[in-house]
Motif scaffolding. Structure first.
Motif, PDB file in Angstrom:
ATOM      1  N   VAL A  25       0.834  -1.205   0.000  1.00 32.48           N
ATOM      2  CA  VAL A  25       0.000   0.000   0.000  1.00 32.48           C
ATOM      3  C   VAL A  25       0.868   1.255   0.000  1.00 32.48           C
ATOM      4  O   VAL A  25       0.631   2.199  -0.771  1.00 32.48           O
ATOM      5  CB  VAL A  25      -0.942  -0.004   1.225  1.00 32.48           C
ATOM      6  CG1 VAL A  25      -1.687   1.323   1.331  1.00 32.48           C
ATOM      7  CG2 VAL A  25      -1.932  -1.158   1.122  1.00 32.48           C
ATOM      8  N   THR A  26       1.882   1.274   0.840  1.00 34.60           N
ATOM      9  CA  THR A  26       2.755   2.454   0.917  1.00 34.60           C
ATOM     10  C   THR A  26       3.470   2.684  -0.402  1.00 34.60           C
ATOM     11  O   THR A  26       3.563   3.822  -0.881  1.00 34.60           O
ATOM     12  CB  THR A  26       3.790   2.266   2.044  1.00 34.60           C
ATOM     13  OG1 THR A  26       3.098   2.115   3.283  1.00 34.60           O
ATOM     14  CG2 THR A  26       4.722   3.462   2.129  1.00 34.60           C
ATOM     15  N   ARG A  27       3.991   1.632  -1.008  1.00 37.39           N
ATOM     16  CA  ARG A  27       4.773   1.771  -2.237  1.00 37.39           C
ATOM     17  C   ARG A  27       3.923   2.247  -3.400  1.00 37.39           C
ATOM     18  O   ARG A  27       4.385   3.034  -4.234  1.00 37.39           O
ATOM     19  CB  ARG A  27       5.426   0.428  -2.574  1.00 37.39           C
ATOM     20  CG  ARG A  27       6.333   0.473  -3.790  1.00 37.39           C
ATOM     21  CD  ARG A  27       7.017  -0.874  -4.017  1.00 37.39           C
ATOM     22  NE  ARG A  27       7.859  -1.239  -2.888  1.00 37.39           N
ATOM     23  CZ  ARG A  27       7.595  -2.257  -2.070  1.00 37.39           C
ATOM     24  NH1 ARG A  27       6.502  -2.981  -2.255  1.00 37.39           N
ATOM     25  NH2 ARG A  27       8.399  -2.546  -1.072  1.00 37.39           N
ATOM     26  N   HIS A  28       2.665   1.795  -3.480  1.00 36.46           N
ATOM     27  CA  HIS A  28       1.863   2.064  -4.674  1.00 36.46           C
ATOM     28  C   HIS A  28       0.850   3.195  -4.517  1.00 36.46           C
ATOM     29  O   HIS A  28       0.376   3.731  -5.523  1.00 36.46           O
ATOM     30  CB  HIS A  28       1.125   0.782  -5.096  1.00 36.46           C
ATOM     31  CG  HIS A  28       2.029  -0.305  -5.568  1.00 36.46           C
ATOM     32  ND1 HIS A  28       2.633  -0.292  -6.799  1.00 36.46           N
ATOM     33  CD2 HIS A  28       2.461  -1.446  -4.964  1.00 36.46           C
ATOM     34  CE1 HIS A  28       3.384  -1.370  -6.953  1.00 36.46           C
ATOM     35  NE2 HIS A  28       3.293  -2.093  -5.851  1.00 36.46           N
ATOM     36  N   LEU A  29       0.507   3.568  -3.292  1.00 34.07           N
ATOM     37  CA  LEU A  29      -0.568   4.539  -3.115  1.00 34.07           C
ATOM     38  C   LEU A  29      -0.158   5.815  -2.388  1.00 34.07           C
ATOM     39  O   LEU A  29      -0.820   6.846  -2.566  1.00 34.07           O
ATOM     40  CB  LEU A  29      -1.739   3.890  -2.351  1.00 34.07           C
ATOM     41  CG  LEU A  29      -2.426   2.705  -3.029  1.00 34.07           C
ATOM     42  CD1 LEU A  29      -3.549   2.174  -2.145  1.00 34.07           C
ATOM     43  CD2 LEU A  29      -2.970   3.098  -4.396  1.00 34.07           C
ATOM     44  N   LEU A  30       0.886   5.801  -1.586  1.00 33.81           N
ATOM     45  CA  LEU A  30       1.191   6.945  -0.727  1.00 33.81           C
ATOM     46  C   LEU A  30       2.323   7.798  -1.299  1.00 33.81           C
ATOM     47  O   LEU A  30       3.171   7.304  -2.042  1.00 33.81           O
ATOM     48  CB  LEU A  30       1.570   6.469   0.677  1.00 33.81           C
ATOM     49  CG  LEU A  30       0.531   5.634   1.417  1.00 33.81           C
ATOM     50  CD1 LEU A  30       0.981   5.407   2.852  1.00 33.81           C
ATOM     51  CD2 LEU A  30      -0.835   6.278   1.373  1.00 33.81           C
ATOM     52  N   PRO A  31       2.348   9.096  -0.939  1.00 28.87           N
ATOM     53  CA  PRO A  31       3.460   9.961  -1.381  1.00 28.87           C
ATOM     54  C   PRO A  31       4.766   9.494  -0.764  1.00 28.87           C
ATOM     55  O   PRO A  31       4.823   9.155   0.420  1.00 28.87           O
ATOM     56  CB  PRO A  31       3.050  11.353  -0.877  1.00 28.87           C
ATOM     57  CG  PRO A  31       2.075  11.097   0.226  1.00 28.87           C
ATOM     58  CD  PRO A  31       1.349   9.841  -0.142  1.00 28.87           C
ATOM     59  N   ALA A  32       5.840   9.513  -1.566  1.00 33.31           N
ATOM     60  CA  ALA A  32       7.109   8.957  -1.117  1.00 33.31           C
ATOM     61  C   ALA A  32       8.001   9.971  -0.420  1.00 33.31           C
ATOM     62  O   ALA A  32       9.038   9.605   0.117  1.00 33.31           O
ATOM     63  CB  ALA A  32       7.860   8.369  -2.316  1.00 33.31           C
ATOM     64  N   ASP A  33       7.609  11.251  -0.427  1.00 33.53           N
ATOM     65  CA  ASP A  33       8.507  12.292   0.076  1.00 33.53           C
ATOM     66  C   ASP A  33       8.028  12.897   1.395  1.00 33.53           C
ATOM     67  O   ASP A  33       8.443  13.998   1.756  1.00 33.53           O
ATOM     68  CB  ASP A  33       8.660  13.404  -0.969  1.00 33.53           C
ATOM     69  CG  ASP A  33       7.321  14.000  -1.389  1.00 33.53           C
ATOM     70  OD1 ASP A  33       6.277  13.436  -1.001  1.00 33.53           O
ATOM     71  OD2 ASP A  33       7.324  15.016  -2.103  1.00 33.53           O
ATOM     72  N   ALA A  34       7.155  12.222   2.113  1.00 28.54           N
ATOM     73  CA  ALA A  34       6.640  12.775   3.367  1.00 28.54           C
ATOM     74  C   ALA A  34       6.557  11.696   4.436  1.00 28.54           C
ATOM     75  O   ALA A  34       5.473  11.386   4.943  1.00 28.54           O
ATOM     76  CB  ALA A  34       5.267  13.411   3.139  1.00 28.54           C
ATOM     77  N   PRO A  35       7.701  11.130   4.849  1.00 33.52           N
ATOM     78  CA  PRO A  35       7.650  10.033   5.827  1.00 33.52           C
ATOM     79  C   PRO A  35       7.141  10.467   7.195  1.00 33.52           C
ATOM     80  O   PRO A  35       6.447   9.702   7.873  1.00 33.52           O
ATOM     81  CB  PRO A  35       9.107   9.571   5.901  1.00 33.52           C
ATOM     82  CG  PRO A  35       9.910  10.756   5.479  1.00 33.52           C
ATOM     83  CD  PRO A  35       9.080  11.445   4.436  1.00 33.52           C
ATOM     84  N   LEU A  36       7.484  11.698   7.620  1.00 30.95           N
ATOM     85  CA  LEU A  36       7.046  12.148   8.942  1.00 30.95           C
ATOM     86  C   LEU A  36       5.533  12.367   8.967  1.00 30.95           C
ATOM     87  O   LEU A  36       4.839  11.894   9.875  1.00 30.95           O
ATOM     88  CB  LEU A  36       7.782  13.429   9.325  1.00 30.95           C
ATOM     89  CG  LEU A  36       9.306  13.276   9.488  1.00 30.95           C
ATOM     90  CD1 LEU A  36       9.959  14.639   9.687  1.00 30.95           C
ATOM     91  CD2 LEU A  36       9.623  12.370  10.662  1.00 30.95           C
ATOM     92  N   TRP A  37       5.026  13.085   7.980  1.00 28.54           N
ATOM     93  CA  TRP A  37       3.578  13.277   7.909  1.00 28.54           C
ATOM     94  C   TRP A  37       2.864  11.945   7.645  1.00 28.54           C
ATOM     95  O   TRP A  37       1.744  11.726   8.107  1.00 28.54           O
ATOM     96  CB  TRP A  37       3.216  14.294   6.837  1.00 28.54           C
ATOM     97  CG  TRP A  37       3.206  15.701   7.335  1.00 28.54           C
ATOM     98  CD1 TRP A  37       4.057  16.714   7.004  1.00 28.54           C
ATOM     99  CD2 TRP A  37       2.291  16.252   8.296  1.00 28.54           C
ATOM    100  NE1 TRP A  37       3.735  17.863   7.694  1.00 28.54           N
ATOM    101  CE2 TRP A  37       2.658  17.606   8.490  1.00 28.54           C
ATOM    102  CE3 TRP A  37       1.214  15.740   9.012  1.00 28.54           C
ATOM    103  CZ2 TRP A  37       1.976  18.455   9.362  1.00 28.54           C
ATOM    104  CZ3 TRP A  37       0.536  16.572   9.883  1.00 28.54           C
ATOM    105  CH2 TRP A  37       0.906  17.902  10.051  1.00 28.54           C
ATOM    106  N   GLY A  38       3.529  11.061   6.904  1.00 29.25           N
ATOM    107  CA  GLY A  38       2.933   9.750   6.678  1.00 29.25           C
ATOM    108  C   GLY A  38       2.709   9.009   7.987  1.00 29.25           C
ATOM    109  O   GLY A  38       1.669   8.380   8.188  1.00 29.25           O
ATOM    110  N   GLY A  39       3.693   9.114   8.907  1.00 31.37           N
ATOM    111  CA  GLY A  39       3.521   8.493  10.215  1.00 31.37           C
ATOM    112  C   GLY A  39       2.414   9.127  11.022  1.00 31.37           C
ATOM    113  O   GLY A  39       1.631   8.439  11.679  1.00 31.37           O
TER     114      GLY A  39
END
Length: 299
Positions: A25-39
């Protein structure tokens, strides 16, 4: 008793399976340049949802314990896993993280004074060997900071889960999950604002991805994991966690069309054998040596 034990093993298994699906899901659907906001976007909504169900706030020392455990198991863990995923081949990153089974056995020995059962130690070793065979192990030219991040995530979560077992014997899984998710979010949120600025704009796919990670791979997964930690030894829970890389491989085959050959089949068989061995009911003579510590009061 044996039936109930395997029931909780199966409940615990929900967590690593959900976490393994989170890679795709992370690899195909989420933005790759926002790990902190992703958390933050993964942990904060999940924590609020679980808190609404738990209807219980921390008391006394659980305010600071929630921050400590939330940093180890949620906030810091999410960020370090992202860094490792960006810098390392997935096979090497998954192999390093799978060492958490042995790491949890070690920290349970050091922090809880639970000497590892031979069956649990052998099961962890067999399962780890299965992960290595399944994914392949090629550390040549590996990024040093990626290795450090992967090992840091593995050690941090292992310590956090063992401390959860030690401190949380009398705390139900729902409030334990809510407090740690919110504690990790509180620590991570100001760092995300300071380093990454405004949160990323969500598209329909990324919103769907975050919804899945929030409800399934975070809220449901952590409730299942902490439920297992309340009823099983950390060593058994750690061995069950080997289902994480297995899930990643299986979904890679089904979703991304990755190859699945003899090494993968042998590796999966070894991992499942290790889990069966490590989670087996201890003999009566062993039980007193591995009995969980007396629950501490919430002060």
């Amino acid at each position: 008793m044996e039936d109930k034990r395997w029931f909780w093993v199966l409940v615990t298994a929900i967590a690593p399976i959900a976490w393994g699906s989170g890679y795709v899901v992370t690899r195909h659907l989420l933005p790759a340049d926002a790990p902190l906001w992703g958390g933050v976007l993964r942990a904060l909504p999940a924590g609020l949802v679980v808190l609404l169900l738990a209807r219980r706030l921390p008391q006394g020392s659980w305010w600071w314990r929630s921050l400590v455990l939330g940093t180890l198991n949620v906030g810091g863990f999410f960020v370090l896993v992202y860094v490792a995923g960006q810098r390392l081949p997935s096979s090497l990153a998954a192999t390093l993280m799978s060492a958490s089974a042995a790491c949890m056995l070690l920290f349970a020995w050091l922090l809880l004074h639970r000497r590892p059962r031979l069956a649990a130690a052998v099961g962890a070793a067999v399962g780890l060997a299965g992960v290595v065979v399944m994914l392949g192990f090629d550390a040549g030219g590996a990024d040093v900071w990626g290795v450090v991040a992967s090992l840091g995530a593995m050690v941090a979560s292992s310590v956090g889960f063992v401390l959860t077992s030690r401190w949380g014997a009398d705390v139900p899984a729902l409030p334990m999950t809510a407090w740690q998710l919110l504690g990790g979010s509180i620590v991570l949120l100001p760092v995300a604002v300071l380093i990454e600025g405004a949160p990323p704009a969500l598209t329909a796919p990324s919103a769907l991805g975050f919804a899945y990670l929030t409800l399934v791979a975070t809220a449901l997964a952590y409730v299942a994991w902490f439920s297992g930690l309340r009823r099983l030894s950390p060593g058994v829970v750690g061995v069950v966690g080997l289902l994480n890389p297995v899930t990643g491989v299986v979904l890679g085959v089904l979703v991304a069309g990755e190859a699945f050959g003899v090494p993968q089949a042998i590796g999966v068989a070894l991992v499942l054998s290790g889990i069966m061995l490590g989670a087996a009911q201890p003999r009566p003579a062993e039980r007193s040596a591995i009995a969980p510590p007396v629950a501490q009061s919430r002060t």
